[in-house]
Design an enzyme around this catalytic site. Structure first.
Site, PDB file in Angstrom:
ATOM      1  CB  SER A 154      -0.850  -0.001   1.272  1.00  0.00           C
ATOM      2  OG  SER A 154      -1.422   1.269   1.474  1.00  0.00           O
ATOM      3  CE1 TYR A 177      -3.792  -2.198   5.276  1.00  0.00           C
ATOM      4  CE2 TYR A 177      -3.051   0.015   4.725  1.00  0.00           C
ATOM      5  CZ  TYR A 177      -3.563  -1.210   4.337  1.00  0.00           C
ATOM      6  OH  TYR A 177      -3.823  -1.442   3.012  1.00  0.00           O
TER       7      TYR A 177
HETATM    8  N1  LIG Z   1      -8.772  -0.837  -1.269  1.00  0.00           N
HETATM    9  C1  LIG Z   1      -7.777  -0.001  -1.143  1.00  0.00           C
HETATM   10  O1  LIG Z   1      -7.939   1.234  -1.263  1.00  0.00           O
HETATM   11  C2  LIG Z   1      -6.389  -0.502  -0.881  1.00  0.00           C
HETATM   12  C3  LIG Z   1      -5.332   0.416  -0.912  1.00  0.00           C
HETATM   13  C4  LIG Z   1      -4.046  -0.025  -0.682  1.00  0.00           C
HETATM   14  C5  LIG Z   1      -3.798  -1.372  -0.453  1.00  0.00           C
HETATM   15  N2  LIG Z   1      -4.841  -2.251  -0.423  1.00  0.00           N
HETATM   16  C6  LIG Z   1      -4.517  -3.655  -0.176  1.00  0.00           C
HETATM   17  O2  LIG Z   1      -5.098  -4.444  -1.180  1.00  0.00           O
HETATM   18  C7  LIG Z   1      -5.406  -5.732  -0.664  1.00  0.00           C
HETATM   19  C8  LIG Z   1      -6.842  -6.078  -0.982  1.00  0.00           C
HETATM   20  O3  LIG Z   1      -7.663  -5.100  -0.397  1.00  0.00           O
HETATM   21  P1  LIG Z   1      -9.192  -4.884  -0.806  1.00  0.00           P
HETATM   22  O4  LIG Z   1      -9.433  -3.437  -0.689  1.00  0.00           O
HETATM   23  O5  LIG Z   1      -9.492  -5.590  -2.052  1.00  0.00           O
HETATM   24  O6  LIG Z   1      -9.890  -5.600   0.435  1.00  0.00           O
HETATM   25  P2  LIG Z   1     -11.361  -6.207   0.572  1.00  0.00           P
HETATM   26  O7  LIG Z   1     -12.289  -5.583  -0.375  1.00  0.00           O
HETATM   27  O8  LIG Z   1     -11.655  -6.127   2.018  1.00  0.00           O
HETATM   28  O9  LIG Z   1     -11.149  -7.732   0.120  1.00  0.00           O
HETATM   29  C9  LIG Z   1     -10.318  -8.553   0.856  1.00  0.00           C
HETATM   30  C10 LIG Z   1     -10.439  -9.985   0.385  1.00  0.00           C
HETATM   31  O10 LIG Z   1      -9.674 -10.788   1.261  1.00  0.00           O
HETATM   32  C11 LIG Z   1     -10.521 -11.705   1.938  1.00  0.00           C
HETATM   33  N3  LIG Z   1     -10.095 -11.815   3.307  1.00  0.00           N
HETATM   34  C12 LIG Z   1     -10.047 -10.831   4.228  1.00  0.00           C
HETATM   35  N4  LIG Z   1      -9.575 -11.321   5.383  1.00  0.00           N
HETATM   36  C13 LIG Z   1      -9.329 -12.626   5.175  1.00  0.00           C
HETATM   37  C14 LIG Z   1      -8.829 -13.672   5.983  1.00  0.00           C
HETATM   38  N5  LIG Z   1      -8.521 -13.459   7.250  1.00  0.00           N
HETATM   39  N6  LIG Z   1      -8.669 -14.880   5.457  1.00  0.00           N
HETATM   40  C15 LIG Z   1      -9.001 -15.127   4.171  1.00  0.00           C
HETATM   41  N7  LIG Z   1      -9.487 -14.186   3.345  1.00  0.00           N
HETATM   42  C16 LIG Z   1      -9.654 -12.957   3.850  1.00  0.00           C
HETATM   43  C17 LIG Z   1     -11.898 -11.097   1.846  1.00  0.00           C
HETATM   44  O11 LIG Z   1     -12.882 -12.102   1.996  1.00  0.00           O
HETATM   45  P3  LIG Z   1     -13.962 -12.069   3.192  1.00  0.00           P
HETATM   46  O12 LIG Z   1     -15.263 -11.947   2.507  1.00  0.00           O
HETATM   47  O13 LIG Z   1     -13.759 -13.372   3.863  1.00  0.00           O
HETATM   48  O14 LIG Z   1     -13.654 -10.902   4.090  1.00  0.00           O
HETATM   49  C18 LIG Z   1     -11.850 -10.512   0.445  1.00  0.00           C
HETATM   50  O15 LIG Z   1     -11.996 -11.515  -0.508  1.00  0.00           O
HETATM   51  C19 LIG Z   1      -5.105  -5.680   0.828  1.00  0.00           C
HETATM   52  O16 LIG Z   1      -3.847  -6.240   1.071  1.00  0.00           O
HETATM   53  C20 LIG Z   1      -5.086  -4.194   1.117  1.00  0.00           C
HETATM   54  O17 LIG Z   1      -4.278  -3.892   2.215  1.00  0.00           O
HETATM   55  C21 LIG Z   1      -6.129  -1.856  -0.634  1.00  0.00           C
END
Ligand SMILES: NC(=O)c1ccc[n+]([C@@H]2O[C@H](COP(=O)([O-])OP(=O)(O)OC[C@H]3O[C@@H](n4cnc5c(N)ncnc54)[C@H](OP(=O)(O)O)[C@@H]3O)[C@@H](O)[C@H]2O)c1
Length: 312
Positions: free
Chosen positions: A194, A207
């Site tokens: 991130s 984080y």
């Molecule tokens: N969105 C942003 O703006 C952003 C920015 C910078 C970095 N990131 C990074 O990008 C990555 C993905 O983020 P996202 O925004 O796509 O998140 P998200 O929408 O919350 O999706 C996360 C995914 O991971 C699964 N997950 C979460 N916790 C889990 C666990 N303990 N075990 C197994 N599966 C789990 C979730 O499934 P469930 O339905 O089980 O929760 C979902 O499929 C992360 O590493 C985040 O830090 C995101």
């Protein structure tokens, strides 16, 4: 009349000024040209992701960025292993991908908040697959509201959860998948960090620190395995409209997960470190110029953020 010594000094200073100007211009020019190659030319001139191997493995694959990566890689001809914690969601996403893109899928249910005990079943599930790409995407926030470390709600259980989910997961998944890649002398490990991991970020402290680990791990791993045919890429997004950020409205600055993944997948094999898409790379560059680290870490900034956090 200036003395000889003064003239020598002013000449030295003008050489230094000219050298600095050339240095900055060359660096900036190189950055812009690289950015054009990685983010714009890659729309038409990019690596065929199938060249890494038959399967892609994506953690956290049932929504957001992970699901979008899985869909994009399937669209480009890879079979996909989806790993997440909810069986029903996994089955739905797998079915969706098979229907849309025709490739094979495999699902593995796992909760990455847990410790090392979850990895033996994952290892068995991945056995004998020709895995070309591993996307270490799964991640969680420490607190959705910006808060001082000790003010985090549920801090006791969140500490082990975030360490397991954001740091242990990619380390163990890499340990499982990398040996096969090394044997085949090809493969790509994509680690989702991130922008918050690029700088210490007060009030997103834990984080941000876990994401700094992702970034350091990736950069060192890339140096260790580059010569063995393995690509390691660290992807550091800014805002992507997903559940994690309460589906912020997409805009020029906030990407949809699908657009983000499409652009990010274009960059595989072209750069070992990226913000993933053009918009985020420009935002990161501008933030770096306008908000240097001393300003981000100042009492003034922390107090301002706390004030807005309280208002929300
Ligand atoms: N969105 C942003 O703006 C952003 C920015 C910078 C970095 N990131 C990074 O990008 C990555 C993905 O983020 P996202 O925004 O796509 O998140 P998200 O929408 O919350 O999706 C996360 C995914 O991971 C699964 N997950 C979460 N916790 C889990 C666990 N303990 N075990 C197994 N599966 C789990 C979730 O499934 P469930 O339905 O089980 O929760 C979902 O499929 C992360 O590493 C985040 O830090 C995101």
């Amino acid at each position: 009349m200036p003395s000889e010594e003064t003239c020598a000094w002013s000449q030295a200073l003008s050489y230094l000024g000219a050298f600095t100007a050339v240095y900055i211009t060359v660096r900036l020019g190189y950055k812009i040209l690289r950015g054009l190659r990685v983010h714009l030319l890659s729309e038409v001139w990019r690596k065929d992701v199938r060249s890494y191997g038959q399967w892609a493995v994506v953690t956290g694959a049932t929504s957001g960025i992970g699901k979008a990566y899985a869909q994009e890689l399937a669209k480009r001809g890879l079979d996909v292993v989806l790993i997440s914690r909810k069986q029903e969601l996994l089955e739905n996403v797998a079915k969706e991908i098979e229907e849309m893109y025709g490739g094979k899928t495999k699902i593995i249910q796992a909760d990455f908040n847990k410790g090392p005990e979850i990895y033996e079943p994952i290892k068995s599930g991945l056995k004998d697959l020709n895995i070309g790409i591993l996307v270490n995407n799964v991640g969680m926030m420490f607190s959705h509201n910006r808060a001082r470390f000790l003010d985090t709600v549920g801090i006791e259980e969140k500490i082990p959860h975030i360490i397991n989910c954001n740091m242990l997961s990619l380390t163990k998944m890499t340990q499982i998948v990398l040996p096969g890649m090394v044997k085949r002398k090809r493969g790509a490990v994509i680690n989702i960090s991130s922008e918050a991991g690029a700088h210490p970020t007060p009030l997103f402290n834990v984080y941000s620190s876990t994401k700094a680990y992702v970034s350091f791990f990736s950069k060192a791993l890339e140096a260790e395995y580059r010569n063995l045919g393995i690509t390691v890429q660290c992807v550091a997004p800014l805002l992507v409209s997903t559940k994690m950020v309460e589906y912020k409205k997409p805009s020029l600055m906030v990407k949809t997960a699908e657009d983000f993944a499409r652009e990010a997948v274009n960059t595989i094999g072209l750069t070992s470190s990226t913000n993933g898409c053009l918009s985020h790379s420009i935002q990161s560059f501008v933030c770096e110029l306008l908000a240097p680290e001393w300003l981000r870490l100042s009492d003034y900034s922390v107090n301002q953020i706390l004030k807005t956090a309280v208002k929300q």
